[in-house]
Design a protein around this motif. Sequence first.
Motif, PDB file in Angstrom:
ATOM      1  N   PHE A   1       2.667  -0.285  -6.099  1.00  0.00           N
ATOM      2  CA  PHE A   1       4.006  -0.775  -5.779  1.00  0.00           C
ATOM      3  C   PHE A   1       4.066  -1.659  -4.805  1.00  0.00           C
ATOM      4  O   PHE A   1       4.711  -2.674  -4.594  1.00  0.00           O
ATOM      5  CB  PHE A   1       4.919   0.622  -5.599  1.00  0.00           C
ATOM      6  N   ASP A   2       3.119  -1.533  -3.739  1.00  0.00           N
ATOM      7  CA  ASP A   2       3.166  -2.552  -2.558  1.00  0.00           C
ATOM      8  C   ASP A   2       2.636  -3.868  -3.029  1.00  0.00           C
ATOM      9  O   ASP A   2       3.290  -4.924  -2.763  1.00  0.00           O
ATOM     10  CB  ASP A   2       2.112  -2.012  -1.408  1.00  0.00           C
TER      11      ASP A   2
ATOM     12  N   PHE B   1       6.116   7.269  -2.153  1.00  0.00           N
ATOM     13  CA  PHE B   1       5.010   8.106  -2.231  1.00  0.00           C
ATOM     14  C   PHE B   1       4.482   8.592  -0.587  1.00  0.00           C
ATOM     15  O   PHE B   1       3.448   9.087  -0.439  1.00  0.00           O
ATOM     16  CB  PHE B   1       3.681   7.237  -2.589  1.00  0.00           C
ATOM     17  N   ARG B   2       5.364   7.952   0.355  1.00  0.00           N
ATOM     18  CA  ARG B   2       4.930   8.210   1.595  1.00  0.00           C
ATOM     19  C   ARG B   2       5.978   8.864   2.501  1.00  0.00           C
ATOM     20  O   ARG B   2       5.932   9.244   3.546  1.00  0.00           O
ATOM     21  CB  ARG B   2       4.612   6.861   2.433  1.00  0.00           C
TER      22      ARG B   2
ATOM     23  N   LEU C   1       2.955  -4.998  -6.181  1.00  0.00           N
ATOM     24  CA  LEU C   1       3.752  -5.548  -7.074  1.00  0.00           C
ATOM     25  C   LEU C   1       5.188  -5.990  -6.043  1.00  0.00           C
ATOM     26  O   LEU C   1       5.674  -7.179  -6.653  1.00  0.00           O
ATOM     27  CB  LEU C   1       4.549  -4.503  -8.049  1.00  0.00           C
TER      28      LEU C   1
ATOM     29  N   LEU D   1       9.899   2.284  -4.343  1.00  0.00           N
ATOM     30  CA  LEU D   1       8.929   3.189  -4.954  1.00  0.00           C
ATOM     31  C   LEU D   1       7.665   3.481  -4.304  1.00  0.00           C
ATOM     32  O   LEU D   1       7.100   4.397  -4.246  1.00  0.00           O
ATOM     33  CB  LEU D   1       8.563   2.576  -6.332  1.00  0.00           C
ATOM     34  N   ALA D   2       7.246   2.477  -3.358  1.00  0.00           N
ATOM     35  CA  ALA D   2       6.012   2.638  -2.547  1.00  0.00           C
ATOM     36  C   ALA D   2       6.244   3.606  -1.404  1.00  0.00           C
ATOM     37  O   ALA D   2       5.537   4.619  -1.325  1.00  0.00           O
ATOM     38  CB  ALA D   2       5.591   1.015  -2.018  1.00  0.00           C
ATOM     39  N   GLU D   3       7.627   3.636  -0.936  1.00  0.00           N
ATOM     40  CA  GLU D   3       8.189   4.199   0.113  1.00  0.00           C
ATOM     41  C   GLU D   3       8.176   5.739  -0.585  1.00  0.00           C
ATOM     42  O   GLU D   3       7.705   6.871   0.216  1.00  0.00           O
ATOM     43  CB  GLU D   3       9.322   3.938   0.604  1.00  0.00           C
TER      44      GLU D   3
ATOM     45  N   PHE E   1      10.174  -2.121  -5.921  1.00  0.00           N
ATOM     46  CA  PHE E   1       8.830  -1.688  -5.652  1.00  0.00           C
ATOM     47  C   PHE E   1       8.786  -1.310  -4.164  1.00  0.00           C
ATOM     48  O   PHE E   1       7.731  -0.324  -3.990  1.00  0.00           O
ATOM     49  CB  PHE E   1       7.868  -2.968  -6.064  1.00  0.00           C
ATOM     50  N   ASP E   2       9.402  -1.930  -3.348  1.00  0.00           N
ATOM     51  CA  ASP E   2       9.303  -1.345  -2.090  1.00  0.00           C
ATOM     52  C   ASP E   2       9.585   0.118  -1.896  1.00  0.00           C
ATOM     53  O   ASP E   2       8.933   1.110  -1.147  1.00  0.00           O
ATOM     54  CB  ASP E   2      10.053  -2.095  -0.956  1.00  0.00           C
TER      55      ASP E   2
ATOM     56  N   PHE F   1      -4.356   0.791   2.611  1.00  0.00           N
ATOM     57  CA  PHE F   1      -3.281   0.056   2.090  1.00  0.00           C
ATOM     58  C   PHE F   1      -2.226   1.390   1.261  1.00  0.00           C
ATOM     59  O   PHE F   1      -0.954   1.229   1.218  1.00  0.00           O
ATOM     60  CB  PHE F   1      -3.505  -1.058   0.930  1.00  0.00           C
ATOM     61  N   ASP F   2      -2.915   2.139   0.413  1.00  0.00           N
ATOM     62  CA  ASP F   2      -2.489   3.325  -0.279  1.00  0.00           C
ATOM     63  C   ASP F   2      -1.669   4.158   0.786  1.00  0.00           C
ATOM     64  O   ASP F   2      -0.393   4.717   0.551  1.00  0.00           O
ATOM     65  CB  ASP F   2      -3.208   3.937  -1.208  1.00  0.00           C
ATOM     66  N   SER F   3      -2.187   4.543   1.759  1.00  0.00           N
ATOM     67  CA  SER F   3      -1.879   5.790   2.555  1.00  0.00           C
ATOM     68  C   SER F   3      -0.736   5.266   3.473  1.00  0.00           C
ATOM     69  O   SER F   3       0.448   5.578   3.770  1.00  0.00           O
ATOM     70  CB  SER F   3      -2.643   6.339   3.366  1.00  0.00           C
ATOM     71  N   HIS F   4      -0.938   3.924   4.179  1.00  0.00           N
ATOM     72  CA  HIS F   4      -0.108   3.469   5.356  1.00  0.00           C
ATOM     73  C   HIS F   4       0.828   2.513   4.626  1.00  0.00           C
ATOM     74  O   HIS F   4       1.930   1.902   5.361  1.00  0.00           O
ATOM     75  CB  HIS F   4      -0.705   2.882   6.543  1.00  0.00           C
ATOM     76  N   GLY F   5       0.363   1.555   3.718  1.00  0.00           N
ATOM     77  CA  GLY F   5       1.139   0.373   3.341  1.00  0.00           C
ATOM     78  C   GLY F   5       0.411  -0.909   3.737  1.00  0.00           C
ATOM     79  O   GLY F   5      -0.355  -0.841   4.677  1.00  0.00           O
ATOM     80  N   PHE F   6       0.530  -2.012   2.832  1.00  0.00           N
ATOM     81  CA  PHE F   6      -0.250  -3.151   3.017  1.00  0.00           C
ATOM     82  C   PHE F   6       0.060  -3.919   4.250  1.00  0.00           C
ATOM     83  O   PHE F   6      -0.669  -4.170   5.100  1.00  0.00           O
ATOM     84  CB  PHE F   6       0.007  -3.991   1.623  1.00  0.00           C
TER      85      PHE F   6
ATOM     86  N   ILE G   1       7.036  -9.357 -14.443  1.00  0.00           N
ATOM     87  CA  ILE G   1       5.622  -9.454 -13.453  1.00  0.00           C
ATOM     88  C   ILE G   1       4.406  -9.846 -14.734  1.00  0.00           C
ATOM     89  O   ILE G   1       3.604 -10.508 -14.206  1.00  0.00           O
ATOM     90  CB  ILE G   1       5.154  -7.989 -12.939  1.00  0.00           C
TER      91      ILE G   1
ATOM     92  N   GLU H   1      -0.884   4.751  -6.553  1.00  0.00           N
ATOM     93  CA  GLU H   1       0.503   4.324  -7.138  1.00  0.00           C
ATOM     94  C   GLU H   1       0.996   3.561  -5.816  1.00  0.00           C
ATOM     95  O   GLU H   1       1.977   2.520  -6.428  1.00  0.00           O
ATOM     96  CB  GLU H   1       1.379   5.257  -7.610  1.00  0.00           C
ATOM     97  N   ALA H   2       0.888   4.083  -4.755  1.00  0.00           N
ATOM     98  CA  ALA H   2       1.815   3.554  -3.670  1.00  0.00           C
ATOM     99  C   ALA H   2       1.150   2.197  -3.394  1.00  0.00           C
ATOM    100  O   ALA H   2       1.963   1.109  -3.096  1.00  0.00           O
ATOM    101  CB  ALA H   2       1.691   4.362  -2.109  1.00  0.00           C
ATOM    102  N   LEU H   3      -0.147   1.899  -3.607  1.00  0.00           N
ATOM    103  CA  LEU H   3      -0.654   0.547  -3.373  1.00  0.00           C
ATOM    104  C   LEU H   3      -0.184  -0.249  -4.431  1.00  0.00           C
ATOM    105  O   LEU H   3       0.066  -1.442  -4.164  1.00  0.00           O
ATOM    106  CB  LEU H   3      -2.209   0.843  -3.408  1.00  0.00           C
TER     107      LEU H   3
END
Lengths: 195, 195
Positions: free
Chosen positions: B107-108, A114-115, B110, A110-112, A107-108, B22-27, A169, B103-105
């Motif tokens: 995954f963060d 998007f960035r 999760l 996958l989040a990455e 999940f980390d 959180f979505d753009s930079h990460g939690f 989950i 989506e990035a949010l």
Amino acid sequence: MVAVQQEKNGHARILAAARTLFDSHGFHQTSMAELASEAQVSVGQIYRLFKSKEDIIEALVHDDADQWCKDMGALQVRLDSGELTIEQTFEQLLIQTIDEKDEALSFDILAESFRNGEVADTIGAMCQRFRVYIRSFACAANDRLSGEALDAAEEMLLACLFGLGHRSISRPRLSAEVAARRTAQMIIAALRGVQ
Amino acid sequence: MVAVQQEKNGHARILAAARTLFDSHGFHQTSMAELASEAQVSVGQIYRLFKSKEDIIEALVHDDADQWCKDMGALQVRLDSGELTIEQTFEQLLIQTIDEKDEALSFDILAESFRNGEVADTIGAMCQRFRVYIRSFACAANDRLSGEALDAAEEMLLACLFGLGHRSISRPRLSAEVAARRTAQMIIAALRGVQ
């Protein structure tokens, strides 16, 4: 030769350490110094082998993709030889996919994606490799599938595999074996039931 | 009354700002100071309303769960009234789920659920709420489903919804509408094809 072998060992140790630390603490929360310490290499050695932490993530995705494609290739061989029916092939594929390991790390990553465009490209390319096998399995279940119907079958199968890979989950009740066997039956019915 | 309203506005502004940052930079990469600045509140105000950053994540998950359950409840009403067939119900459900936002949010969150038991419990409880609707839709497609077969149908549907919600990572070719329509057909075939 000794230097090459040491470099290879270092590479493998860094990836193994990254998998452990990124999964337990998070990708962004793990420093290069911690990684070096866990892998028993110097920070300098990490930077000789990898441009950046993102580069390590990409290597992990490549390793996973290679393993999954090897597994799917082996299933394709067993299907082609008649050792497995197509329903058994899906069942085996699902057993291998269900309850994926290193989920926090996945999940980390996958989040990455998007960035970070490079990580997104690596994951996109990995999925393209999966699609070739999945498409072939869909056609083995129903050789009249083509065009949009086949594209949709591919999407549905990818979604099922991804979803079942991360089903922990949602706190599932069924064992992996039962879920795989019953989902394989439903997949066959779905693929044969489309126009 | 004015104070209550201000508190409510602050609460909503903090959640909206958290969703964006959180979505753009990460939690983990977003500080409380950045969050306060984006939400135009003080850091102290955030801490009066939320125990921690994790508490904000939980509020976001609750908001999403409430919205999704409201949408599923509305579909259930339309299905029960005969306005929608069960195939149309699945199609609408898929349309609402495909290509999820933030989506990035997601995954963060999760990833965090594997490192934080409270977040895991919140997500587990959310999935329990979804399961009630999904189970009811599965039975509407095939009223002979029960026991293990119904449990397996529930797992497969949850997996499909989750997977299609995040299909953008696999670079899909089909539009959301076509994928939803065709997947709904396959789901119906899958649910009616099981013993």
